[in-house]
Design an enzyme around this catalytic site. Structure first.
Site, mmCIF file in Angstrom:
data_model
loop_
_atom_site.group_PDB
_atom_site.id
_atom_site.type_symbol
_atom_site.label_atom_id
_atom_site.label_comp_id
_atom_site.label_asym_id
_atom_site.label_seq_id
_atom_site.Cartn_x
_atom_site.Cartn_y
_atom_site.Cartn_z
ATOM 1 C CB SER A 18 -0.920 0.009 1.231
ATOM 2 O OG SER A 18 -0.151 0.024 2.420
ATOM 3 N N GLY A 19 0.225 2.405 -0.111
ATOM 4 C CA GLY A 19 0.903 3.685 0.030
ATOM 5 C C GLY A 19 2.059 3.886 -0.926
ATOM 6 C CB ILE A 20 5.373 5.462 -0.359
ATOM 7 C CG1 ILE A 20 4.903 6.901 -0.084
ATOM 8 C CG2 ILE A 20 6.736 5.474 -1.050
ATOM 9 C CD1 ILE A 20 5.800 7.671 0.866
ATOM 10 C CG ASP A 62 8.877 -8.413 10.715
ATOM 11 O OD1 ASP A 62 9.383 -7.321 10.382
ATOM 12 O OD2 ASP A 62 8.492 -8.654 11.868
ATOM 13 C CE1 TYR A 154 8.971 7.017 10.239
ATOM 14 C CE2 TYR A 154 9.401 9.371 10.089
ATOM 15 C CZ TYR A 154 9.040 8.182 9.494
ATOM 16 O OH TYR A 154 8.754 8.153 8.141
ATOM 17 C CE LYS A 158 11.686 6.532 7.555
ATOM 18 N NZ LYS A 158 11.821 5.537 6.447
ATOM 19 C CB THR A 189 -1.062 7.877 2.435
ATOM 20 O OG1 THR A 189 -0.920 8.273 3.807
ATOM 21 C CG2 THR A 189 0.286 8.040 1.727
#
Length: 251
Positions: A18-20, A62, A154, A158, A189
């Site tokens: 999904s998404g990006i 995963d 996060y 990143k 999104t």
């Protein structure tokens, strides 16, 4: 225009359901590549592949299961063929004040965004280096560059993604493997739409500091990824491309 094609390439995209991730898969297929998407939800992956068509396949995996990463690459190569493009897109988010963030929660995000992504890159690069051809793409973030409250885990992960990308580019580029990153800005999104619609002040703040005065579309990340993994970007490595409507330079 052939320089922008991905004919005869096979791409592994984590978090591709999904998404990006899905948008990147769609753009890669349009450019001529075969794609393999992974994630933890079999039903979502199966549905996405049925819509992507015959040039797609999926495996439930995963990225934080380090032991499984080598087996995943081996299985894909045995069943489909070698991987020439890896997109480390899978990720998790956490919004929590730093004082309330436990060490275990901090390590959880690092295990997905950094260690898991490095694990896959390391295993994928072995075959790429043997063949003298490959492209690895990391997905960074605006939080790789700017301080945003309440996302210390996060943001740390990143930021580390960029250090990992640069180190691998310096080590592998001479052997035919380019390593780059994309830093998406605020992208529309289903998840972000719901969050921002419930927080109009936050949406207004985001748009005010984005010179293009709009949210990005997932397709715009897909086309940027296609460019960076194509022959058109053949002399680009160790770079992070912001796809953010100018947010990283806006005031």
């Amino acid at each position: 225009m052939n320089q922008f094609k991905l004919d005869n390439e096979r791409a592994l995209i984590t978090g591709g359901g999904s998404g990006i991730g899905r948008a990147i898969a769609e753009s890669f297929i349009e450019a001529g590549a075969e794609v393999v998407i992974t994630g933890r939800r079999a039903e979502l992956l199966e549905e996405t592949c049925s819509e992507l068509g015959a040039k797609s396949a999926y495996y439930v995996s995963d990225v934080a299961d380090y032991d499984a990463n080598a087996k995943l690459l081996e299985r894909i190569e045995n069943e489909l063929g070698p991987i020439s493009i890896l997109v480390n897109n899978a990720g998790v988010h956490q919004k929590k004040d730093a004082l309330e963030t436990s060490e275990e929660e901090f390590e959880q995000l690092m295990s997905v965004h950094v260690t898991g992504a490095f694990s896959l890159a390391r295993h994928a690069a072995k075959g790429m280096i043997e063949r003298g051809h490959g492209s690895i793409l990391f997905i960074a973030s605006m939080s790789s560059f700017m301080a945003i409250p309440s996302i210390v885990s996060y943001s740390s992960a990143k930021t580390a993604v960029l250090g990992t990308m640069r180190a691998l580019a310096a080590e592998w580029s001479a052997q035919g493997v380019r390593v780059n990153a994309i830093a998406p800005g605020w992208i529309e999104t289903a998840m972000s739409r719901k969050a921002l619609n419930n927080a109009p002040d936050r949406k207004r703040k985001i748009l005010e500091r984005t010179p293009m005065n709009r949210l990005g579309q997932v397709e715009e990340i897909g086309t940027a990824a296609t460019f960076l993994c194509s022959p058109a970007a053949g002399f680009i490595t160790g770079a992070c491309l912001p796809v953010d409507g100018g947010a990283s330079v806006g005031f």
